[in-house]
Design a protein around this motif. Structure first.
Motif, PDB file in Angstrom:
ATOM      1  N   PRO A   1      40.895  38.802  28.028  1.00  0.00           N
ATOM      2  CA  PRO A   1      42.280  38.335  27.944  1.00  0.00           C
ATOM      3  C   PRO A   1      42.633  37.420  29.110  1.00  0.00           C
ATOM      4  O   PRO A   1      41.984  37.430  30.158  1.00  0.00           O
ATOM      5  N   ASP A   2      43.669  36.638  28.918  1.00  0.00           N
ATOM      6  CA  ASP A   2      44.130  35.710  29.949  1.00  0.00           C
ATOM      7  C   ASP A   2      45.036  36.461  30.921  1.00  0.00           C
ATOM      8  O   ASP A   2      46.258  36.471  30.794  1.00  0.00           O
ATOM      9  N   ILE A   3      44.401  37.123  31.890  1.00  0.00           N
ATOM     10  CA  ILE A   3      45.118  37.940  32.869  1.00  0.00           C
ATOM     11  C   ILE A   3      44.845  37.380  34.258  1.00  0.00           C
ATOM     12  O   ILE A   3      43.686  37.098  34.599  1.00  0.00           O
ATOM     13  N   PRO A   4      45.855  37.210  35.090  1.00  0.00           N
ATOM     14  CA  PRO A   4      45.641  36.686  36.442  1.00  0.00           C
ATOM     15  C   PRO A   4      44.591  37.493  37.204  1.00  0.00           C
ATOM     16  O   PRO A   4      44.635  38.728  37.227  1.00  0.00           O
ATOM     17  N   GLY A   5      43.648  36.789  37.797  1.00  0.00           N
ATOM     18  CA  GLY A   5      42.625  37.420  38.618  1.00  0.00           C
ATOM     19  C   GLY A   5      41.400  37.892  37.878  1.00  0.00           C
ATOM     20  O   GLY A   5      40.382  38.212  38.507  1.00  0.00           O
ATOM     21  N   LEU A   6      41.445  37.919  36.546  1.00  0.00           N
ATOM     22  CA  LEU A   6      40.325  38.491  35.798  1.00  0.00           C
ATOM     23  C   LEU A   6      39.095  37.588  35.827  1.00  0.00           C
ATOM     24  O   LEU A   6      37.962  38.069  35.906  1.00  0.00           O
ATOM     25  N   ALA A   7      39.307  36.281  35.781  1.00  0.00           N
ATOM     26  CA  ALA A   7      38.181  35.352  35.685  1.00  0.00           C
ATOM     27  C   ALA A   7      37.194  35.511  36.837  1.00  0.00           C
ATOM     28  O   ALA A   7      35.980  35.393  36.643  1.00  0.00           O
ATOM     29  N   GLY A   8      37.675  35.809  38.027  1.00  0.00           N
ATOM     30  CA  GLY A   8      36.785  35.932  39.173  1.00  0.00           C
ATOM     31  C   GLY A   8      36.437  37.355  39.543  1.00  0.00           C
ATOM     32  O   GLY A   8      35.842  37.593  40.601  1.00  0.00           O
ATOM     33  N   ALA A   9      36.751  38.301  38.689  1.00  0.00           N
ATOM     34  CA  ALA A   9      36.591  39.709  39.054  1.00  0.00           C
ATOM     35  C   ALA A   9      35.273  40.314  38.596  1.00  0.00           C
ATOM     36  O   ALA A   9      35.027  41.498  38.848  1.00  0.00           O
TER      37      ALA A   9
END
Length: 476
Positions: A153-161
């Protein structure tokens, strides 16, 4: 530019669905090429069905044994994590596809490794891993079997986690001390079951009100009770607003909608699938990149006379066994059309028409307890405007359930079409119920009248006797 190489059929995607298309067309004498960008055998062999069930089998076996007097005292200790993961690696062929490649050779299909893309009607270009470039032309058909991928999902911070998807969850080489699982569907509950038993502290975060929402409500309740008893924490009506992780080897923090913070060592997002068609060249044949590919009952893409789509990519039923079924249908249809034989003249057994991926789709969820269902739920049947009745029975009341040991908990439901007196759907939850599912699938797919089912006598003492009890309850 490389000269085009011609085949009767070109299959893009070498997973179970693609393999079955190639197998079927080769059996009729047609030539076939298969293009695969990763491992031959696909998602199921390396990151889904096989490794996940290898992780879950010891969990379910131990749970079954702990119910049986005379055995339970021998299995109170923890699972041998190293042995479980080693066996998982073996079932995933150590992420090598030599065996599958050997099978491909044995049927006479030509394998091309690399990214395959359409370049107009009946043409596929392949860019290989070492710069090779091939142009393949299909005389009769191109079959797309590229499957689906996990969606984050498009959630802040998820892409780099560095969050886990189903792939990381089934292939991880160590047990995280704390694992947060986002999503209460099949992947979420199966992986929560496996990693909890292997030693993780599970926190399961579910946006809706319960687990396994596409099945009868009592199924999710049974599975939730078992997970809670095993030590998992289940939070329903809970959404993740953002993710924080400063060091990919360190802990991850989930910030919930209300501001609460949950810390874990890893987080698995099991929140849906998308078709792997974004880099397939669909725009060259007037289709939208990244879209599902709607098909007719022969699995031919709507509006085309040469393009087929089988498996997850057509969005009819995202299950390996259904994709293989569709592939058998498509392969037979392609061969018949190549011979210019009208399908109706050769369709003795419905071989060219996929129907079982709509009304009679079977699925087993390998949790403890197992869940198994085929056809429509009661709510789905009512929503379709049908006059139906749900008939329930407590499986623990069947004599055969006692042989599974103490404390058997389970339930069965059949959904009856009152106008035609056939079964529209059947659902089971409880230990061992996965093996009941095929009988239910035959009853639903075959539209077997209830007055005939009455004469299908279940063996005693087995839990299949629940069939008799359901029919008795219906007849009153």
């Amino acid at each position: 530019m490389t000269e085009p190489v011609e085949y009767d059929v070109v299959v893009v995607g070498g997973g179970p669905a693609g393999e079955n298309v190639a197998d079927r067309v080769r059996a009729t004498g047609l030539s076939a090429a298969v293009v695969e960008s990763e491992l031959v055998g696909g998602e199921c062999s390396y990151w889904a069905c096989m490794p996940s069930k290898a992780l879950l089998r010891p969990v379910i076996t131990r749970a079954d044994a702990r119910r049986v007097p005379g055995v339970r005292q021998s299995v109170q200790g923890p699972l041998d994590t190293e042995a479980v993961l080693t066996h998982r690696d073996e079932e995933a062929s150590h992420w090598k596809d030599d065996g599958q490649v050997g099978w491909m050779d044995s049927i006479g299909a030509r394998l091309y490794r690399g990214q395959g893309r359409l370049r107009g009607p009946k043409q596929v270009v392949v860019d290989g891993p070492e710069g090779e470039h091939h142009v393949l032309t299909a005389r009769y058909a191109v079959a797309v079997a590229t499957g689906s991928r996990a969606v984050l999902p498009d959630i802040p911070g998820l892409a780099g986690a560095k969050a886990w998807t189903s792939r990381e969850a089934t292939s991880a080489q160590r047990v995280p001390r704390r694992l947060a699982v986002v999503g209460g569907g099949v992947v979420g509950v199966e992986m929560a079951t496996a990693w909890q038993a292997l030693g993780s502290q599970i926190t399961l975060l579910v946006r809706g009100g319960g687990l396994l929402p596409r099945m009868e409500p009592f199924v999710g309740e049974h599975v939730a009770d078992a997970l809670t008893e095993a030590g998992a924490q289940i939070r329903t009506h809970t959404s993740v607003a953002s993710v924080e992780r400063s060091d990919c080897s360190g802990p991850v923090t989930l910030v919930l909608d209300g501001g609460e913070r949950i810390e874990a060592d890893e987080v698995l997002f099991a929140t849906g699938r998308a078709p792997r068609t974004e880099d397939l060249g669909l725009e060259t044949v007037d289709l939208e990149p990244g879209s599902w590919l709607p098909v007719d009952d022969s699995c031919r893409v709507e509006g085309s006379n040469w393009l087929y789509a089988v498996g997850d990519v057509n969005h009819r039923a995202l299950l390996t066994h259904q994709g293989k079924y569709q592939a058998r249908i498509a392969g037979a249809a392609i061969a018949a059309r190549a011979r210019q034989v009208p399908l109706l003249e050769t369709d003795r057994w419905g071989a060219h028409s996929a129907t079982a991926d709509r009304a009679a789709v079977p699925q087993v969820v390998f949790t403890d307890p197992e869940a198994a269902a085929v056809g429509l739920s009661h709510a789905e049947a009512e929503a379709a405007g049908l006059r139906v009745r749900a008939v329930d029975y407590d499986i623990a009341s069947v004599a055969g359930a006692g042989l599974y040991g103490d404390g058997y908990r389970g339930r069965a439901r059949m959904v009856v079409d009152l106008d035609r007196e056939i079964l529209l759907g059947v659902t089971f939850v409880g230990p061992g119920v996965g093996e009941l599912l095929h009988s239910a699938t035959v009853a639903v797919a075959g539209e077997v009248p209830i007055d005939r089912l009455w004469h299908a006598v279940p063996a005693y003492p087995t839990i299949s006797e629940v069939w008799l009890r359901l029919l008795e309850t219906y007849r009153g």
